[in-house]
Design a protein around this motif. Structure first.
Motif, PDB file in Angstrom:
ATOM      1  N   HIS A  77    -127.334 -45.235  -1.012  1.00 56.31           N
ATOM      2  CA  HIS A  77    -128.010 -46.090   0.042  1.00 56.31           C
ATOM      3  C   HIS A  77    -127.986 -45.169   1.242  1.00 56.31           C
ATOM      4  N   SER A 109    -131.890 -47.403  -8.305  1.00 58.00           N
ATOM      5  CA  SER A 109    -132.708 -48.612  -7.785  1.00 58.00           C
ATOM      6  C   SER A 109    -134.238 -48.156  -7.819  1.00 58.00           C
ATOM      7  N   GLN A 151    -126.153 -47.300  -8.141  1.00 58.41           N
ATOM      8  CA  GLN A 151    -126.913 -47.165  -6.981  1.00 58.41           C
ATOM      9  C   GLN A 151    -127.903 -46.209  -7.145  1.00 58.41           C
ATOM     10  N   GLU A 160    -130.684 -42.506   0.704  1.00 60.25           N
ATOM     11  CA  GLU A 160    -132.044 -43.246   0.980  1.00 60.25           C
ATOM     12  C   GLU A 160    -132.635 -43.032   2.195  1.00 60.25           C
ATOM     13  N   GLN A 161    -131.870 -43.588   3.144  1.00 58.64           N
ATOM     14  CA  GLN A 161    -131.909 -43.716   4.459  1.00 58.64           C
ATOM     15  C   GLN A 161    -132.405 -42.510   5.007  1.00 58.64           C
TER      16      GLN A 161
END
Length: 391
Positions: free
Chosen positions: A118, A160, A157, A121-122
């Motif tokens: 995550h 996604s 994870q 991704e950010q």
């Protein structure tokens, strides 16, 4: 940069620094030019630069965020403990990053937080919106207590929609006590070689085993697999070296989501006597196995075919790269087994052959027809491969 060149450059930098001190009576490191610091930074990785120079003073803070070393330090700053607790501080980078970056490659270890998909991704969405290729490698090693770092994140994870849309695929490699997790752009694989129009990228995660021969016991392997399964599901298993049937049974049993299996070979001199537990596991494969495609590098004995059908009774596609026995005899034997087994699921075969010509195709076709081994089938060659398919 090789060691000798690095040494020469470093000596030149030191000599230049001495000259500056002598000529300009510099009495403080603060007075050195930025160019000299950039030369010094070149001898450290991003993590070392951050740990050594971060928070010293405003001068070094500006250097750390300089565009000249930003790519090198940004990811360590992003995960640095103090900044992790203050995400809003990342905004200080927003106007200084290479927003048009196309390719990015990162190698990291020691801190399990680097597997936080995550956060990646950010980072990419906010600061690298034009990124086309992303390569991430994380080395997961045991500590002095033979323990791996505790992973507390959710499973899968890296499966996604963010990763699937970009076709950035997750891979795991186990080599002795080391586990390597990698992300890199999708490459055509053996199981999608013919038809790559309907690829399920969400089920593309592979586990690769190497150096199995160096293991003195299997227990560590099973612990490693359990470790991997806390991070991701595994859909494709690749075993680089020859291995025992006993190990293969246990590996397949521990990985219930497998849809493909690629192995090097089965030991030709192994006398296989299954335990009561193994008989039960193999029996369950008939109803529970999801392995639909199998690739074996070498066939050394006709009995290898029996073992493969035991391990993967529901396979639909079977590929062999090299036969160390007569290929026509092997094909005849396999087709007879298929013909006499009503529950067999195999519908496609692929064989590599050293040379390819129409006569070889004709010989196979004649054998199949004359011995009535198959009906309603097609046979063709693509490069040095023979593809045989039937309904």
């Amino acid at each position: 940069m090789d060691a000798l060149k690095r040494k020469l450059v470093f000596n030149e930098t030191l000599n230049e620094s001495r000259k500056i001190f002598q000529n300009q009576s510099i009495t403080s490191i603060e007075n050195l030019s930025n160019e000299i610091f950039y030369e010094i930074f070149d001898y450290f990785d991003g993590g070392e630069i951050v740990k050594i120079f971060s928070k010293l003073n405003s001068r070094f803070e500006q250097l750390l965020h300089s565009s000249l070393i930003l790519i090198k330090t940004h990811f360590y700053l992003f995960y640095y403990e103090e900044i992790m607790n203050k995400d809003h501080e990342l905004e200080i980078f927003s106007n200084k990053l290479c927003t048009n970056l196309k390719i990015l490659s990162i190698n990291c270890s020691q801190n399990i937080i680097f597997l936080d998909a995550h956060r990646w991704e950010q980072l990419i969405l906010h600061y690298y919106p034009q990124l086309e290729k992303f390569y991430l490698t994380y080395y997961d090693g045991i500590n002095n207590n033979n323990q791996y770092p505790i992973y507390t994140g959710p499973v899968n994870q890296f499966s996604s929609s963010f990763w699937i849309q970009r076709k950035w695929i997750f891979y795991v490699k186990i080599d002795n006590t080391n586990i390597k997790y990698s992300i890199y752009p999708y490459k055509k694989t053996w199981y999608n070689y013919i038809d790559d129009n309907n690829i399920e990228y969400s089920t593309s995660t592979s586990l690769i085993f190497t150096n199995l021969r160096t293991w003195s016991y299997d227990e560590m392997i099973f612990e490693q697999i359990k470790r991997v399964l806390t991070i991701t599901q595994i859909y494709h298993l690749i075993i680089i070296e020859e291995h025992s049937m006993h190990l293969a049974i246990q590996l397949i049993n521990l990985l219930p989501d497998l849809i493909t299996l690629k192995i090097h070979s089965l030991p030709s001199n192994e006398i296989t006597s299954f335990t009561f537990e193994e008989f039960g596991i193999v029996g369950s494969f008939k109803s529970l196995s999801k392995i639909a495609k199998v690739y074996i590098e070498e066939i050394n004995d006709i009995h290898d075919l029996d073992y493969i059908t035991l391990l993967c009774p529901r396979m639909k596609f079977f590929q062999v790269k090299r036969f160390n026995i007569n290929i026509q005899f092997c094909l005849r034997t396999l087709l007879k087994v298929i013909y006499n087994n009503d529950i067999c699921s195999i519908r496609s075969l692929c064989f590599d052959v050293p040379t390819m010509d129409d006569e070889i195709i004709q010989n196979f076709d004649t054998m199949i027809r004359s011995e009535k081994l198959l009906f309603n089938y097609t046979i063709k060659h693509v490069y040095n491969k023979i593809y045989l398919h039937w309904k």
